[in-house]
Design an enzyme around this catalytic site. Sequence first.
Site, mmCIF file in Angstrom:
data_model
loop_
_atom_site.group_PDB
_atom_site.id
_atom_site.type_symbol
_atom_site.label_atom_id
_atom_site.label_comp_id
_atom_site.label_asym_id
_atom_site.label_seq_id
_atom_site.Cartn_x
_atom_site.Cartn_y
_atom_site.Cartn_z
ATOM 1 N N GLY A 84 -0.597 0.240 6.590
ATOM 2 C CA GLY A 84 -0.608 -0.640 5.424
ATOM 3 C C GLY A 84 -2.047 -1.627 5.485
ATOM 4 O O GLY A 84 -2.426 -1.595 6.716
ATOM 5 N N ALA A 132 -18.647 -16.456 2.547
ATOM 6 C CA ALA A 132 -18.605 -17.509 1.588
ATOM 7 C C ALA A 132 -17.042 -17.845 1.650
ATOM 8 O O ALA A 132 -15.924 -17.254 1.794
ATOM 9 C CB ALA A 132 -18.932 -16.870 0.247
ATOM 10 N N GLU A 149 -21.983 -11.417 1.208
ATOM 11 C CA GLU A 149 -20.952 -10.389 2.031
ATOM 12 C C GLU A 149 -21.305 -10.546 3.415
ATOM 13 O O GLU A 149 -22.427 -10.840 3.857
ATOM 14 C CB GLU A 149 -21.390 -8.731 1.725
ATOM 15 N N HIS A 161 -9.653 34.146 -12.906
ATOM 16 C CA HIS A 161 -9.420 35.311 -11.672
ATOM 17 C C HIS A 161 -10.719 35.329 -10.691
ATOM 18 O O HIS A 161 -11.655 35.713 -11.326
ATOM 19 C CB HIS A 161 -8.600 36.281 -12.298
ATOM 20 N N TYR A 164 -26.749 1.104 -1.439
ATOM 21 C CA TYR A 164 -26.044 -0.217 -2.158
ATOM 22 C C TYR A 164 -26.767 -1.381 -2.027
ATOM 23 O O TYR A 164 -26.881 -2.149 -3.181
ATOM 24 C CB TYR A 164 -24.728 -0.517 -1.437
ATOM 25 N N CYS A 187 -14.597 1.435 1.656
ATOM 26 C CA CYS A 187 -14.607 2.742 1.268
ATOM 27 C C CYS A 187 -15.967 3.385 1.831
ATOM 28 O O CYS A 187 -16.032 4.433 2.416
ATOM 29 C CB CYS A 187 -14.704 2.954 -0.400
ATOM 30 N N ILE A 232 -3.526 7.141 5.659
ATOM 31 C CA ILE A 232 -4.363 7.066 6.812
ATOM 32 C C ILE A 232 -3.988 7.936 8.002
ATOM 33 O O ILE A 232 -4.425 8.528 8.757
ATOM 34 C CB ILE A 232 -4.849 5.451 7.217
ATOM 35 N N GLU A 260 -3.836 11.705 7.225
ATOM 36 C CA GLU A 260 -5.356 11.869 7.291
ATOM 37 C C GLU A 260 -5.807 12.027 8.866
ATOM 38 O O GLU A 260 -6.554 13.264 9.036
ATOM 39 C CB GLU A 260 -6.151 11.059 6.334
ATOM 40 N N GLU A 306 -6.116 29.037 -10.965
ATOM 41 C CA GLU A 306 -5.321 29.877 -12.147
ATOM 42 C C GLU A 306 -4.052 29.602 -12.013
ATOM 43 O O GLU A 306 -3.452 29.692 -13.308
ATOM 44 C CB GLU A 306 -5.800 31.088 -12.202
HETATM 45 P P1 NDP Z 1 0.290 3.400 3.463
HETATM 46 O O1 NDP Z 1 0.809 2.123 2.758
HETATM 47 O O2 NDP Z 1 -0.473 4.664 2.858
HETATM 48 O O3 NDP Z 1 1.472 3.732 4.676
HETATM 49 C C1 NDP Z 1 1.824 2.710 5.231
HETATM 50 C C2 NDP Z 1 2.704 3.295 6.204
HETATM 51 O O4 NDP Z 1 3.293 2.529 7.265
HETATM 52 C C3 NDP Z 1 4.053 3.862 5.511
HETATM 53 O O5 NDP Z 1 4.492 4.979 6.299
HETATM 54 C C4 NDP Z 1 4.856 2.755 6.069
HETATM 55 O O6 NDP Z 1 6.244 3.141 6.340
HETATM 56 C C5 NDP Z 1 4.511 2.263 7.391
HETATM 57 N N1 NDP Z 1 4.761 0.906 7.593
HETATM 58 C C6 NDP Z 1 4.504 -0.198 6.803
HETATM 59 N N2 NDP Z 1 4.834 -1.515 7.412
HETATM 60 C C7 NDP Z 1 5.361 -1.079 8.737
HETATM 61 C C8 NDP Z 1 5.738 -1.825 9.675
HETATM 62 N N3 NDP Z 1 5.679 -2.944 9.706
HETATM 63 N N4 NDP Z 1 5.882 -0.951 10.749
HETATM 64 C C9 NDP Z 1 5.967 0.448 10.926
HETATM 65 N N5 NDP Z 1 5.526 0.979 9.860
HETATM 66 C C10 NDP Z 1 5.075 0.341 8.731
HETATM 67 O O7 NDP Z 1 -0.654 2.592 4.298
HETATM 68 P P2 NDP Z 1 -2.289 3.225 4.959
HETATM 69 O O8 NDP Z 1 -2.513 1.976 5.954
HETATM 70 O O9 NDP Z 1 -2.307 4.466 5.479
HETATM 71 O O10 NDP Z 1 -3.168 3.064 3.984
HETATM 72 C C11 NDP Z 1 -3.332 1.856 3.175
HETATM 73 C C12 NDP Z 1 -4.002 1.916 1.641
HETATM 74 O O11 NDP Z 1 -5.074 2.286 1.541
HETATM 75 C C13 NDP Z 1 -3.037 3.068 1.164
HETATM 76 O O12 NDP Z 1 -1.909 2.579 0.488
HETATM 77 C C14 NDP Z 1 -4.100 3.349 0.227
HETATM 78 O O13 NDP Z 1 -3.853 2.913 -1.333
HETATM 79 C C15 NDP Z 1 -5.354 3.549 0.651
HETATM 80 N N6 NDP Z 1 -5.861 4.449 1.404
HETATM 81 C C16 NDP Z 1 -6.411 5.520 0.367
HETATM 82 C C17 NDP Z 1 -6.574 6.873 0.796
HETATM 83 C C18 NDP Z 1 -6.951 7.820 -0.080
HETATM 84 O O14 NDP Z 1 -6.973 7.454 -1.409
HETATM 85 N N7 NDP Z 1 -7.030 9.220 0.218
HETATM 86 C C19 NDP Z 1 -6.987 6.851 2.265
HETATM 87 C C20 NDP Z 1 -6.683 5.928 3.147
HETATM 88 C C21 NDP Z 1 -5.915 4.600 2.521
HETATM 89 P P3 NDP Z 1 7.349 3.266 4.840
HETATM 90 O O15 NDP Z 1 7.172 4.512 4.195
HETATM 91 O O16 NDP Z 1 8.593 3.210 5.684
HETATM 92 O O17 NDP Z 1 6.901 1.908 4.253
#
Ligand code: NDP
Length: 448
Positions: A263, A115, A35, A437, A99, A43, A179, A182, A442
Amino acid sequence: MPEFDYDLFVVGGGSGGVRAARVAAGHGASVALAEEYRVGGTCVIRGCVPKKLLVTGAAFAEDLRDARRFGWCVPDCSFDWPMLRDEVQAEVTRLEDLYRDTLARNGVRAFHQRAQLTGPHEVELADGSRHTARTILIATGARPEMPVFPGADLGVSSNEVFHFAQLPRRVVIAGGGYIANEFAGIFNRFGAAVTMILRGGEILRGYDADVRARLLEISERKGIAFRFHTAFERIEQRADKTLIVHTDKGDPIHADAVLFAIGRRPNSAGLGLEALGVEIGRTGAIAVDEDHRTRVPSIFAVGDVTDRKQLTPVAIREGHAFADTQFGGRPTRVDYGCVPSAVFSHPPIAAVGLTEAEARERHGIVKVLTADFRPMKNALAQRDERALYKLVVSGVTDEILGLHMIGPDAPEILQAAAVAVKAKLTKAQFDATVALHPTMAEELVLMR
Ligand code: NDP
């Protein structure tokens, strides 16, 4: 002399990698793990755990206000960001140590270095040492996608947001996914002015439309501004270090911080994988079969680097199944059906199974039942914020196909209900269960 230095070499010490290493070692395998950063992965170090602690910290803003409606004399309170930030980081360090202990206790040899693969059975560490293994597991996760436009480097990703020196008063958030929503909730409750910039017309694509609409309505009422169908043009920095965000629509936005949450991309580059014949998709995802095996028989991959479901519990399942299958003599495959998920927005969303739209497409006849209610606590606190629960039921078999919730504690409630949905229980069986209740949960057995 054994043929290889180790039975298993894991590259990446996040949720999936640590689980695989620990379980494989438990099955008697000799295991090493590399790592390059901190053990625990996204996470623990810069994702779910510190985020949830910030969500919890932010919730006090409303709780303290609401407490007055319940008779408490709450003096004017102020919020100390550096204190919460540092407490959260101390907790992250504590978990990271746990961990590390887990790996050590299970006899996993940990290398704190980057690595890369130099052969189907060989790994080279940053110090130049080479190690061989019968099996190599790639569990290197994903990293935030960052956009390219003038001044984009003035923005930050979710990696940096936990370390802000000061709490920004005005935050621009790019994206409308997990994200983005949130952190919009977190900063809004800390008192910042939040503007979300979305390229499309909807938040949280993939979640049920009614639940998403409810989050949008509540978020706007709380003062979060949304700019849909909007693209960034440039960000400029003023002499006082504040930022001006220019978009293709509307006035420029003055901000103290810009967070990109658009993303996450698999961390598959620079590992030497392509040269060995491992197939990597367009987004950087490592292609694997149902047993997490890449095209090279001795190389496997689990977790976000495979970009199947970017969720911690899924990566853990994959790591565990891999170890049981390859080292435990217990062939196990991950069942990706009915994986519950949650967005720790404010209020949170939780879901399992099919959305109404998906169910209609796949099952034709569906029944939809909803409970749209103001939680008791909100009523007394005079908080005009309603929860929404939605059951999607097969019109043919009466099976619960999907459950979608937005409201206080929705993820806590849904986890238990997800067992019932996974077990394919019917609406009649929900109805036959006596309500507990007075609870919000519920409503799940009272929808008629
Ligand atoms: P998400 O995939 O949830 O959302 C990405 C957002 O960015 C969407 O609104 C998307 O729009 C937009 N987007 C994508 N590409 C572009 C771009 N090139 N320009 C502008 N906007 C763009 O990604 P996050 O970064 O929020 O989170 C990543 C992943 O991490 C999540 O998919 C999830 O799996 C995981 N995660 C889980 C959490 C949980 O379980 N509570 C918390 C945080 C992260 P559009 O809808 O138009 O595609």
